[in-house]
Design an enzyme around this catalytic site. Structure first.
Site, PDB file in Angstrom:
ATOM      1  N   TYR A  72       2.193  -9.060 -26.086  1.00 14.73           N
ATOM      2  CA  TYR A  72       1.247  -9.408 -25.013  1.00 14.73           C
ATOM      3  C   TYR A  72       1.258  -8.340 -23.922  1.00 14.73           C
ATOM      4  O   TYR A  72       0.206  -7.869 -23.474  1.00 14.73           O
ATOM      5  CB  TYR A  72       1.637 -10.780 -24.446  1.00 14.73           C
ATOM      6  N   SER A 118      -4.118  -9.013 -17.270  1.00 18.09           N
ATOM      7  CA  SER A 118      -3.096  -9.948 -16.814  1.00 18.09           C
ATOM      8  C   SER A 118      -2.201  -9.208 -15.822  1.00 18.09           C
ATOM      9  O   SER A 118      -2.170  -7.969 -15.808  1.00 18.09           O
ATOM     10  CB  SER A 118      -2.250 -10.385 -18.023  1.00 18.09           C
TER      11      SER A 118
END
Ligand code: NAD
Length: 261
Positions: A156, A143
């Site tokens: 995350y 990401s």
């Protein structure tokens, strides 16, 4: 049909980015093992549709990849049912948003288990076979949050930075075995994972989902448009091509300029 005769495992491919990747690999002729959760009848419809559309074998396995034993079993089941494992895409991931002091321990553990540890266990199980065939492609979906941080996403961001690090280590270890290992670092992609964040934001602000989508983009991305799962599928196909044979250990951004800032 650049990938005819190859076998690909795409984790978390019943939805969103993983589904876009699975479709792109099948279009190039790869047999595909789908994985992820969802309604059984809907998953079976997807499986049959991709099989018909591209004349490849498409299997499905619902392994819960937060369990290390199920990760290893998914890799060996792919090899047993489809005869090989040439392309491994570690894509399954979840999100939870909260300040650190309120962040539930079980959410931290669940995100680290799926978004980070499953990538390690899958690479560990897949690399021996790829080395023995002297060909393999491992693509880890990280990401923009594998490269930079945002507040309220401790688990995350930590997991995705870990995925980028693990990608680099694996790339070094197999550099001369015909196997490349790369990470894709998307910015905003409109999938169920982000749709949930938009609904949560709309509920918190009293606004609507469409205006929250614009605000979400404006906060992070110079380019005010979402990346599509199809575009990420094309990026994976390129990373599997001969032209990409010397791209390895790279976190590759597809993020509308997010990390250029
Ligand atoms: P999504 O929610 O649409 O899909 C997630 C997939 O993972 C689904 O198939 C789901 O069933 C599966 N899954 C969830 N828990 C699982 C488990 N325990 N075991 C096996 N499968 C499980 O999400 P998405 O947006 O397509 O995200 C896919 C990946 O892309 C994730 O790793 C995410 O972090 C990453 N990513 C997404 C965006 C974005 O903007 N959507 C941006 C950057 C990175």
């Amino acid at each position: 049909m650049a990938l005819a005769g190859k076998v690909a495992l795409v984790t978390g491919s019943t939805s969103g980015i993983g589904l876009g990747i699975a479709r792109a690999l099948a279009r190039e002729g790869a047999d595909v093992m789908l994985n992820g959760f969802g309604d059984a009848a809907q998953i079976e419809r997807l499986r049959a549709e991709i099989t018909m559309e591209h004349s490849v074998r498409v299997h499905y396995n619902g392994a819960d990849l937060s369990d290390p034993l199920q990760v290893a079993a998914l890799v060996s089941t792919t090899q047993r049912e489809l005869g090989a494992l040439d392309v491994l895409v570690n894509n399954a991931g979840i999100q939870f948003v909260s300040p650190i002091e309120d962040f539930p321990d079980e959410k931290w553990q669940a995100i680290i288990a799926l978004n980070l540890s499953a990538t390690f266990y899958a690479m560990k199980a897949a690399i021996p076979m790829m080395k023995s065939k002297r060909w393999g492609r491992i693509i880890n979906v990280a990401s923009a949050h594998g490269l930079v941080a945002s507040a309220n996403k401790i688990a995350y961001v930590a997991a995705k930075h870990g995925v980028v690090g693990a990608t680099k280590v694996a790339a070094l270890e197999v550099a001369n075995d015909g196997v490349t290992v790369n990470a894709i670092c998307p910015g905003w992609v409109l999938t169920p994972l982000v749709e949930q964040q938009l609904k949560d934001r709309a509920a918190a602000s009293g606004g609507d989902v469409a205006s929250e989508a614009v605000k979400l983009l404006e906060e992070k991305q110079p380019m005010l448009s979402f990346t599509s799962p199809e575009a990420i599928g094309e990026m994976v196909v390129f990373l599997c091509s001969d032209a990409a044979a010397t791209i390895t250990g790279s976190p590759l951004s597809i993020d509308g300029g997010w990390v250029a800032q």
